[in-house]
Design a protein around this motif. Structure first.
Motif, PDB file in Angstrom:
ATOM      1  N   GLN A 664      17.925  -8.722 -74.689  1.00  8.60           N
ATOM      2  CA  GLN A 664      17.953  -7.558 -74.208  1.00  8.60           C
ATOM      3  C   GLN A 664      17.180  -6.395 -75.197  1.00  8.60           C
ATOM      4  O   GLN A 664      16.627  -5.544 -74.734  1.00  8.60           O
ATOM      5  N   HIS A 665      17.448  -6.797 -76.484  1.00  7.51           N
ATOM      6  CA  HIS A 665      16.674  -5.859 -77.446  1.00  7.51           C
ATOM      7  C   HIS A 665      15.290  -5.991 -77.336  1.00  7.51           C
ATOM      8  O   HIS A 665      14.371  -4.918 -77.542  1.00  7.51           O
ATOM      9  N   TYR A 666      14.813  -7.346 -77.140  1.00  3.48           N
ATOM     10  CA  TYR A 666      13.220  -7.379 -77.099  1.00  3.48           C
ATOM     11  C   TYR A 666      12.780  -6.720 -75.738  1.00  3.48           C
ATOM     12  O   TYR A 666      11.700  -6.011 -75.925  1.00  3.48           O
ATOM     13  N   PHE A 667      13.363  -6.826 -74.548  1.00  4.71           N
ATOM     14  CA  PHE A 667      12.983  -6.064 -73.509  1.00  4.71           C
ATOM     15  C   PHE A 667      13.060  -4.648 -73.716  1.00  4.71           C
ATOM     16  O   PHE A 667      11.850  -3.969 -73.119  1.00  4.71           O
ATOM     17  N   ARG A 668      13.795  -3.858 -74.484  1.00  2.00           N
ATOM     18  CA  ARG A 668      13.935  -2.551 -74.521  1.00  2.00           C
ATOM     19  C   ARG A 668      12.683  -2.219 -75.484  1.00  2.00           C
ATOM     20  O   ARG A 668      12.169  -1.181 -75.305  1.00  2.00           O
ATOM     21  N   GLN A 669      12.680  -3.194 -76.450  1.00  2.00           N
ATOM     22  CA  GLN A 669      11.529  -2.781 -77.600  1.00  2.00           C
ATOM     23  C   GLN A 669       9.844  -2.894 -76.708  1.00  2.00           C
ATOM     24  O   GLN A 669       9.273  -1.786 -76.954  1.00  2.00           O
ATOM     25  N   ARG A 670       9.902  -3.669 -75.898  1.00  2.00           N
ATOM     26  CA  ARG A 670       8.403  -4.027 -75.145  1.00  2.00           C
ATOM     27  C   ARG A 670       8.551  -2.765 -74.043  1.00  2.00           C
ATOM     28  O   ARG A 670       7.417  -2.232 -74.164  1.00  2.00           O
ATOM     29  N   ALA A 671       9.474  -2.431 -73.470  1.00  2.00           N
ATOM     30  CA  ALA A 671       9.535  -1.014 -72.426  1.00  2.00           C
ATOM     31  C   ALA A 671       9.064  -0.028 -73.246  1.00  2.00           C
ATOM     32  O   ALA A 671       8.195   0.884 -72.545  1.00  2.00           O
ATOM     33  N   ARG A 672       9.879   0.219 -74.632  1.00  2.00           N
ATOM     34  CA  ARG A 672       9.258   1.498 -74.953  1.00  2.00           C
ATOM     35  C   ARG A 672       7.705   1.513 -75.476  1.00  2.00           C
ATOM     36  O   ARG A 672       7.247   2.645 -75.549  1.00  2.00           O
ATOM     37  N   GLN A 673       7.284   0.227 -76.075  1.00  3.82           N
ATOM     38  CA  GLN A 673       5.992   0.245 -76.385  1.00  3.82           C
ATOM     39  C   GLN A 673       4.981   0.494 -75.222  1.00  3.82           C
ATOM     40  O   GLN A 673       4.009   0.981 -75.243  1.00  3.82           O
ATOM     41  N   VAL A 674       5.330  -0.198 -73.884  1.00  2.12           N
ATOM     42  CA  VAL A 674       4.412   0.228 -72.562  1.00  2.12           C
ATOM     43  C   VAL A 674       4.596   1.634 -72.238  1.00  2.12           C
ATOM     44  O   VAL A 674       3.535   2.316 -71.923  1.00  2.12           O
ATOM     45  N   LEU A 675       5.814   1.977 -72.485  1.00  6.98           N
ATOM     46  CA  LEU A 675       5.787   3.481 -72.076  1.00  6.98           C
ATOM     47  C   LEU A 675       5.155   4.313 -73.058  1.00  6.98           C
ATOM     48  O   LEU A 675       4.510   5.460 -72.695  1.00  6.98           O
ATOM     49  N   ALA A 676       5.147   4.242 -74.200  1.00  5.34           N
ATOM     50  CA  ALA A 676       4.436   5.054 -75.198  1.00  5.34           C
ATOM     51  C   ALA A 676       2.835   4.825 -74.954  1.00  5.34           C
ATOM     52  O   ALA A 676       2.102   5.794 -75.108  1.00  5.34           O
ATOM     53  N   ALA A 677       2.416   3.618 -74.634  1.00  5.88           N
ATOM     54  CA  ALA A 677       1.022   3.525 -74.458  1.00  5.88           C
ATOM     55  C   ALA A 677       0.663   4.257 -73.106  1.00  5.88           C
ATOM     56  O   ALA A 677      -0.484   4.893 -73.028  1.00  5.88           O
ATOM     57  N   GLN A 678       1.316   4.077 -71.915  1.00  2.00           N
ATOM     58  CA  GLN A 678       1.098   4.896 -70.780  1.00  2.00           C
ATOM     59  C   GLN A 678       1.233   6.518 -71.046  1.00  2.00           C
ATOM     60  O   GLN A 678       0.351   7.079 -70.585  1.00  2.00           O
ATOM     61  N   SER A 679       2.122   6.733 -71.863  1.00  4.28           N
ATOM     62  CA  SER A 679       2.188   8.111 -72.062  1.00  4.28           C
ATOM     63  C   SER A 679       0.965   8.610 -72.896  1.00  4.28           C
ATOM     64  O   SER A 679       0.374   9.728 -72.667  1.00  4.28           O
ATOM     65  N   ALA A 680       0.479   8.091 -73.749  1.00  2.00           N
ATOM     66  CA  ALA A 680      -0.753   8.365 -74.685  1.00  2.00           C
ATOM     67  C   ALA A 680      -2.034   8.097 -73.872  1.00  2.00           C
ATOM     68  O   ALA A 680      -3.154   8.367 -74.322  1.00  2.00           O
ATOM     69  N   GLY A 681      -1.936   7.497 -72.557  1.00  3.98           N
ATOM     70  CA  GLY A 681      -3.002   7.248 -71.955  1.00  3.98           C
ATOM     71  C   GLY A 681      -4.090   6.085 -72.324  1.00  3.98           C
ATOM     72  O   GLY A 681      -5.242   6.345 -72.352  1.00  3.98           O
ATOM     73  N   GLN A 682      -3.519   5.223 -73.106  1.00 10.87           N
ATOM     74  CA  GLN A 682      -4.342   4.274 -73.670  1.00 10.87           C
ATOM     75  C   GLN A 682      -5.014   3.350 -72.810  1.00 10.87           C
ATOM     76  O   GLN A 682      -4.483   2.959 -71.753  1.00 10.87           O
ATOM     77  N   PRO A 683      -6.448   3.022 -72.865  1.00 11.66           N
ATOM     78  CA  PRO A 683      -7.068   2.276 -72.031  1.00 11.66           C
ATOM     79  C   PRO A 683      -6.531   0.898 -71.986  1.00 11.66           C
ATOM     80  O   PRO A 683      -5.948   0.461 -72.962  1.00 11.66           O
ATOM     81  N   GLY A 684      -6.343   0.171 -70.860  1.00 10.81           N
ATOM     82  CA  GLY A 684      -5.677  -1.017 -70.624  1.00 10.81           C
ATOM     83  C   GLY A 684      -4.282  -1.059 -70.593  1.00 10.81           C
ATOM     84  O   GLY A 684      -3.702  -2.183 -70.469  1.00 10.81           O
TER      85      GLY A 684
END
Length: 695
Positions: A664-684
């Protein structure tokens, strides 16, 4: 067992076109994995390079019920048969797509552990009025091709055995032959077994690697093989599973077995004194009536890279140096293309189809590779080896067209870093009830393959051992299985969602169809009610989205059977992009230590289906989009109680409360990493978009 109800109209239809005996060899039927001649070739030419532009969708059928389907379908007397999920067999009218019957062996009820290593059936077979299928729990089942009722079922493995079946059966001379998988997950000793088609009685069995010498050997072949092993290999199983392709040769009445890799991979563990380790990574020819050894050819003596030879084998007669030769053609994982004399098993020629680093070539006189010693990562030194364990050619079937004289190979060019593990060498590591191989270690920081991974469709001339043409494919593993026809056509799907017809001689693309999802299964062609059809199964079975040309979402893609004919007028439902958001709970406080536990659990148990770093490629749900990990009770319902087993999700009853919390903690960690990357508009950055059918 479940058989679908048959309505009176369907019963009448079924009676009119039901198979009653042997399949026809004129191209009307496609009765097994390799077609009528093991070459994935159809002699039909009603659809050809002049009129293929008129090809259209004749009908489609949605595949529901959970699990993936990479099955090669078969077709006999106007009925199409295919397997979905965990060996659920379907029979449909090949001209309309109307389902006639369904047989469900309900393997999910008894195969929790095995569901973690095998993803369903790669193929089925027809002979003498019966359809044959292997199951993940080790059964071989004969089904009445007319009614869908079970004729017999036999267990091909022992009680509490960790073997499983995902490959196709082979049928010949009133027999049905089946192998098994499992050597990458447990200490397994491979074998193939022949059964009587009418009764299911075992007729013969051939082991592919020797067992404990103290127990004696089953035959002279095993005694010979044992002399090529050292140490106490039998304690590790040895491997050598025949988990995928074979080929039957009616001219010599032989069955050729494609044998898998060693178990564990690292030879220093299973056979520390070296040796060829027969019959790993070999083609073994057996007498089809008795199962007695005839000859073998080993592609990788003493292999240590997972370069198994379980890929398909094409049988042909070629004119080589002015002489007609009966040959077997084989492109295993190791990057070489082999032409072997079927009569003797002697090598005729071999050449690499991609750049390889483990060997500089194959010595034709001895048949042995000229190895690069550093590729065996001696002395704990890391080695960048080409190809990778995915191979230059994997399970996506190649095909041979006698008209063009070319073999069409779904090809990959990618490398892998090999090194001994940091801890002392050991064969298997136990992880709370699940074994994994630890024969090789993690690559050192900064040591990576020296060129980007690519994939392509390769047309290869087996006589001259040279490339005729190639077509780049999308993604790291972008090309699906192939089939070719006398109409000068080559059919192949790809990871980008297209199903394409090419000119067999030149590779010119002539026609394509948007399948709305990846098309990696092999096509077939056959005739029903006087008309030629082409059928393929579509659906993304990729564990990870990394390296895919576009994103395929498990929840929104639709697995389908697609059937085409000239002037077909059917159309798939309209699709519209739909956002599949990453789910998060801002109130959830991530504990990095717990997330680290979850990352380990995910990598060991979940990533094989749900994707590396929780980035799904369509084979299983994207868990960052799921609300289940936010609720502990729901997590336990899935992992401990198995409420989704029928949909293909196994139980993990051995997981502790601490490990579930870690996930559960891993999925929340990964979710926030992905959301942060999307928010920053990172390529890929992962976009988490899918396709949804419109009304």
């Amino acid at each position: 067992m479940r058989v679908a109800s048959l309505t009176l109209p369907l019963l009448a239809l079924l009676a009119a076109c039901a198979p009653s005996g042997q399949a026809r060899r004129d191209g009307t039927d496609w009765p097994g994995y390799g077609g009528i001649d093991e070459n994935h070739y159809s002699p039909l030419k009603d659809i050809n390079d002049h009129n293929v532009g008129r090809l259209g969708l004749a009908w489609y059928q949605d595949i529901d019920g959970g699990g993936s389907s990479l099955t090669a379908p078969i077709a006999v007397d106007g009925i199409l048969y295919y397997a979905s999920g965990y060996s659920v067999v379907h029979a449909v009218d090949a001209t309309t797509g109307h389902e006639l019957w369904t047989y469900d062996p309900q393997s999910w009820k008894v195969a929790d552990q095995k569901m973690r290593g095998a993803w369903g059936s790669r193929g089925i077979a027809y002979d003498n009025g019966a359809v044959y299928v292997g199951t993940i729990d080790g059964r071989l089942i004969a089904i009445n091709a007319r009614t869908g009722h079970k004729l017999w079922s036999t267990q091909t493995i022992g009680k509490d055995d960790e073997r499983y079946i995902s490959g196709a059966p082979w049928v010949f001379n009133g027999k049905v032959l089946i192998g098994h998988g499992g050597a990458d997950f447990a200490p397994i000793r491979g074998y193939v077994t022949a059964y009587d088609q009418k009764t299911g009685k075992q007729l013969w069995r051939f082991h592919t690697v020797p067992g404990d010498p103290k127990l004696g050997f089953e035959n002279k072949a095993m005694a010979m093989a044992a002399r090529t092993w050292t140490g106490e290999w039998w304690k590790y199983g040895g491997g050598g599973t025949a988990w995928n392709a074979m080929a039957y040769d009616p001219k010599y009445n032989r069955i050729y077995i494609g044998v898998g890799n060693g178990s564990p991979w690292n030879q220093k563990i299973r056979s520390p004194g070296g040796g060829d380790n027969l019959f790993l990574c070999s083609i073994v020819a057996l007498d089809a009536d008795t199962g007695e050894y005839v000859w073998h050819y080993q592609t990788n003596p003493g292999e240590t890279w997972d370069f198994n030879s379980a890929m398909d084998m094409e049988l042909a007669r070629l004119k080589i140096d002015g002489q007609d030769r009966d040959v077997l053609m084989h492109a295993p994982k190791n990057g070489f293309f082999y032409v072997i004399d079927r009569a003797t098993g002697k090598l005729i020629s071999a050449r690499n189809i991609v750049p390889v680093s483990w060997a500089s070539g194959i010595d034709v006189k001895s048949g042995r590779p000229i190895e690069n010693p550093s590729a065996r990562y001696p002395g704990g030194k890391a080695a960048i080896v080409y190809p990778s364990p995915f191979g230059a050619h994997n399970i996506e079937a190649m095909s041979f067209n006698p008209g063009s004289g070319l073999v069409y190979i779904p090809t990959m060019d990618q490398g892998r870093v090999y090194i001994d593990p940091a801890e002392p060498l050991q064969g298997w590591k136990h992880l709370d009830g699940q074994r994994i191989s630890v024969g090789t270690g993690a690559p050192p920081p900064g040591v990576t393959p020296d060129r980007p991974a690519t994939s392509f469709l390769l047309a290869w001339n087996p006589v001259t051992q040279s490339e005729a043409w190639r077509i780049p494919m999308p993604g790291l593993r972008g090309g699906g299985g192939t089939a070719t026809t006398a109409g000068n056509l080559l059919f192949q799907g790809n990871a980008g969602g297209k199903f394409v017809a090419y000119t067999a001689t030149s590779g010119k693309p002539l026609w394509s169809f948007d399948a709305q999802t990846a098309v990696m299964a092999q096509p077939i062609s056959y005739r029903a009610r006087g008309k030629q059809y082409v059928t393929v199964i579509a659906g993304s079975r990729f564990p990870s989205a990394i390296g895919l040309p576009r994103e395929w979402n498990y929840r929104t893609q639709q697995w389908r059977v697609l059937t085409f004919a000239l002037d077909g007028k059917a159309a798939l439902p309209k699709v519209d992009p739909v956002d599949m958001p990453v789910i998060d709970d801002p109130a959830f406080a991530i504990d990095p230590a717990k997330a680290a536990i979850g990352a380990t659990v995910f990598g060991q148990r979940c990533s094989i289906c749900h994707g590396a770093n929780a980035v799904s490629g369509g084979a299983a749900p994207d868990l960052l989009q799921s609300g289940v990990p936010l609720d502990t009770a729901s997590m336990k319902d899935v992992l401990h109680n198995g409420i989704l087993r029928e949909r293909g999700m196994p139980r993990f009853q051995e997981l502790t409360d601490e490990e579930i919390a870690g996930l559960q903690h891993y999925f929340r960690q990964r979710a926030r990493q992905v959301l942060a990357a999307q928010s920053a508009g990172q390529p890929g950055a992962q976009t988490h978009r899918g396709l949804n059918e419109g009304q």
